[in-house]
Write an enzyme that holds these catalytic residues in place. Structure first.
Site, PDB file in Angstrom:
ATOM      1  N   PHE A  18       0.782  -1.300   0.009  1.00 26.23           N
ATOM      2  CA  PHE A  18      -0.003   0.075   0.142  1.00 26.23           C
ATOM      3  C   PHE A  18       0.704   1.241   0.097  1.00 26.23           C
ATOM      4  CE2 PHE A  18      -2.168  -3.209   2.483  1.00 26.23           C
ATOM      5  CZ  PHE A  18      -3.354  -3.642   1.542  1.00 26.23           C
ATOM      6  N   LYS A  21       3.954   1.384  -4.645  1.00 24.33           N
ATOM      7  CA  LYS A  21       5.288   1.047  -5.592  1.00 24.33           C
ATOM      8  C   LYS A  21       4.388   0.894  -6.984  1.00 24.33           C
ATOM      9  CE  LYS A  21       6.011  -2.494  -2.977  1.00 24.33           C
ATOM     10  NZ  LYS A  21       4.632  -2.594  -1.890  1.00 24.33           N
ATOM     11  N   ASP A  88       7.339  -6.186 -11.615  1.00 22.65           N
ATOM     12  CA  ASP A  88       6.371  -5.818 -10.591  1.00 22.65           C
ATOM     13  C   ASP A  88       6.527  -7.056  -9.591  1.00 22.65           C
ATOM     14  OD1 ASP A  88       5.033  -4.422  -8.542  1.00 22.65           O
ATOM     15  OD2 ASP A  88       3.236  -4.630  -9.713  1.00 22.65           O
ATOM     16  N   GLU A  89       6.428  -6.912  -8.347  1.00 20.29           N
ATOM     17  CA  GLU A  89       6.532  -8.060  -7.363  1.00 20.29           C
ATOM     18  C   GLU A  89       7.816  -8.769  -7.446  1.00 20.29           C
ATOM     19  OE1 GLU A  89       4.062  -7.966  -5.087  1.00 20.29           O
ATOM     20  OE2 GLU A  89       2.377  -7.032  -5.937  1.00 20.29           O
ATOM     21  N   VAL A  90       8.866  -8.205  -7.418  1.00 20.46           N
ATOM     22  CA  VAL A  90      10.150  -8.907  -7.840  1.00 20.46           C
ATOM     23  C   VAL A  90      10.606  -9.769  -6.465  1.00 20.46           C
ATOM     24  CG1 VAL A  90      11.257  -7.789  -9.520  1.00 20.46           C
ATOM     25  CG2 VAL A  90      11.349  -6.660  -7.134  1.00 20.46           C
ATOM     26  N   GLN A  91       9.925  -9.358  -5.407  1.00 18.93           N
ATOM     27  CA  GLN A  91      10.220 -10.171  -4.081  1.00 18.93           C
ATOM     28  C   GLN A  91       9.929 -11.778  -4.481  1.00 18.93           C
ATOM     29  OE1 GLN A  91       7.826  -8.017  -4.349  1.00 18.93           O
ATOM     30  NE2 GLN A  91       6.268  -9.239  -3.579  1.00 18.93           N
ATOM     31  N   CYS A 145       0.301   4.050   8.506  1.00 21.82           N
ATOM     32  CA  CYS A 145      -0.008   3.120   9.541  1.00 21.82           C
ATOM     33  C   CYS A 145      -1.560   2.903   9.783  1.00 21.82           C
ATOM     34  CB  CYS A 145       0.699   3.291  10.791  1.00 21.82           C
ATOM     35  SG  CYS A 145       0.413   1.975  12.004  1.00 21.82           S
ATOM     36  N   CYS A 148      -2.322   3.892  13.823  1.00 20.06           N
ATOM     37  CA  CYS A 148      -1.813   5.134  14.663  1.00 20.06           C
ATOM     38  C   CYS A 148      -1.804   6.119  13.595  1.00 20.06           C
ATOM     39  CB  CYS A 148      -0.639   5.177  15.335  1.00 20.06           C
ATOM     40  SG  CYS A 148       0.934   5.189  14.565  1.00 20.06           S
ATOM     41  N   CYS A 177       3.495   0.991  11.158  1.00 18.16           N
ATOM     42  CA  CYS A 177       4.657   1.767  11.389  1.00 18.16           C
ATOM     43  C   CYS A 177       5.578   0.405  12.098  1.00 18.16           C
ATOM     44  CB  CYS A 177       4.455   2.899  12.103  1.00 18.16           C
ATOM     45  SG  CYS A 177       4.095   2.559  13.799  1.00 18.16           S
TER      46      CYS A 177
HETATM   47  P1  ADP Z   1       1.860  -1.131  -3.393  1.00 15.24           P
HETATM   48  O1  ADP Z   1       2.259  -1.595  -4.706  1.00 15.24           O
HETATM   49  O2  ADP Z   1       3.103  -0.375  -2.639  1.00 15.24           O
HETATM   50  O3  ADP Z   1       1.250  -2.057  -2.694  1.00 15.24           O
HETATM   51  P2  ADP Z   1       0.012   0.420  -4.802  1.00 15.24           P
HETATM   52  O4  ADP Z   1       0.333   1.417  -5.694  1.00 15.24           O
HETATM   53  O5  ADP Z   1      -0.822  -0.866  -5.127  1.00 15.24           O
HETATM   54  O6  ADP Z   1       0.971   0.066  -3.716  1.00 15.24           O
HETATM   55  O7  ADP Z   1      -1.335   1.135  -3.704  1.00 15.24           O
HETATM   56  C1  ADP Z   1      -1.217   2.539  -3.268  1.00 15.24           C
HETATM   57  C2  ADP Z   1      -2.414   3.041  -3.053  1.00 15.24           C
HETATM   58  O8  ADP Z   1      -2.941   2.161  -2.066  1.00 15.24           O
HETATM   59  C3  ADP Z   1      -2.518   4.474  -2.559  1.00 15.24           C
HETATM   60  O9  ADP Z   1      -2.450   5.226  -3.445  1.00 15.24           O
HETATM   61  C4  ADP Z   1      -3.954   4.516  -1.584  1.00 15.24           C
HETATM   62  O10 ADP Z   1      -4.996   4.885  -2.588  1.00 15.24           O
HETATM   63  C5  ADP Z   1      -3.895   3.172  -1.355  1.00 15.24           C
HETATM   64  N1  ADP Z   1      -3.891   2.822   0.254  1.00 15.24           N
HETATM   65  C6  ADP Z   1      -4.514   1.768   0.908  1.00 15.24           C
HETATM   66  N2  ADP Z   1      -4.119   1.719   2.060  1.00 15.24           N
HETATM   67  C7  ADP Z   1      -3.166   2.614   2.262  1.00 15.24           C
HETATM   68  C8  ADP Z   1      -2.313   2.803   3.338  1.00 15.24           C
HETATM   69  N3  ADP Z   1      -2.394   2.215   4.518  1.00 15.24           N
HETATM   70  N4  ADP Z   1      -1.167   3.736   3.373  1.00 15.24           N
HETATM   71  C9  ADP Z   1      -1.260   4.299   1.784  1.00 15.24           C
HETATM   72  N5  ADP Z   1      -1.972   4.127   0.773  1.00 15.24           N
HETATM   73  C10 ADP Z   1      -3.246   3.238   0.957  1.00 15.24           C
HETATM   74 ZN    ZN Z   2       1.705   2.995  13.865  1.00 14.88          ZN
END
Ligand code: ADP
Ligand code: ZN
Length: 195
Positions: A18, A21, A88-91, A145, A148, A177
């Site tokens: 989230f 990335k 994407d998802e290289v892990q 987070c 919090c 966090c």
């Molecule tokens: P990742 O690829 O890192 O999992 P994504 O690019 O798929 O992230 O998603 C990012 C989006 O997720 C943000 O723009 C927001 O809309 C949403 N989102 C949902 N939960 C959260 C969170 N806890 N913190 C930040 N963004 C979040």
């Molecule tokens: Zn926290």
């Protein structure tokens, strides 16, 4: 003075779930396409959230991708004309990815790799430490987070089942966090110390 600009490099985009990335990867892919570059996008076949043949962000942004079961299959699908290779998802990809990336970057390809730097225990995830060490450019994002509201560098697993690899989204994981993140084993130890 003539300055010869050599191309070819590895960019890594990392952070917890989230943190944005996939959004950032899609943004870089779209800009490369605007620059009329030949772009190829790959993802591991085991991640089928939302769409099997696309990379997708949690905010529903999408871009088509080739889903590969391993890096042998990835190598087979590589277009020798590609100027940008996005992953994407290289892990979830195997160690065979390292020489493939080295080879691509050495012959001038811009490689962009996005993935989780830590698993849900807060430990380095798969080949990500190797990619981070080899990258020219590293972007490390944080999410928010869910406990919090601080910046979140970690991914909390909300269910107890599954090993290091358990594909899922909002129902199984949330961003936390350092302070709010709980590792089952570490929590147990802390409880033992208190007793
Ligand atoms: P990742 O690829 O890192 O999992 P994504 O690019 O798929 O992230 O998603 C990012 C989006 O997720 C943000 O723009 C927001 O809309 C949403 N989102 C949902 N939960 C959260 C969170 N806890 N913190 C930040 N963004 C979040
Ligand atoms: Zn926290």
């Amino acid at each position: 003075m003539f300055v010869h600009q050599r191309q070819g490099s590895l960019e890594v985009i990392c952070g917890p779930m989230f943190s944005g990335k996939s959004e950032e990867l899609i943004r870089r892919i779209k800009r490369a396409i605007i620059a009329k570059q030949k772009v190829q996008v790959f993802k591991p076949a085991l991640d089928d959230r939302y769409d099997a043949s696309a990379i997708a962000s949690h905010s529903q942004r999408k871009h088509e991708a080739i889903a590969v079961k391993d890096t042998v299959e990835l190598a087979r699908h590589l277009d020798p004309e590609a100027e940008v290779v996005a992953l994407d998802e290289v892990q979830f990809m195997d160690e065979g990815l390292i020489p493939i990336i080295e080879n691509l970057a050495n012959r001038g390809v811009r490689v962009i790799a996005a993935g989780l730097d830590q698993d849900s225990n807060g430990e380095p995830f798969g080949i990500m430490p190797l990619l981070l060490a080899k990258a020219e450019y590293v972007t490390k994002f944080q999410a928010i987070c869910m406990v919090c509201g601080a910046l979140a560098s970690r991914t909390q697993r909300l269910v107890r089942t599954g090993g290091q690899v358990m594909v899922g989204a909002a129902e199984a994981y949330e961003a936390r966090c350092r302070h709010c993140h709980e590792v089952p084993h570490a929590t147990g130890q802390r409880m033992l110390e208190v007793e």
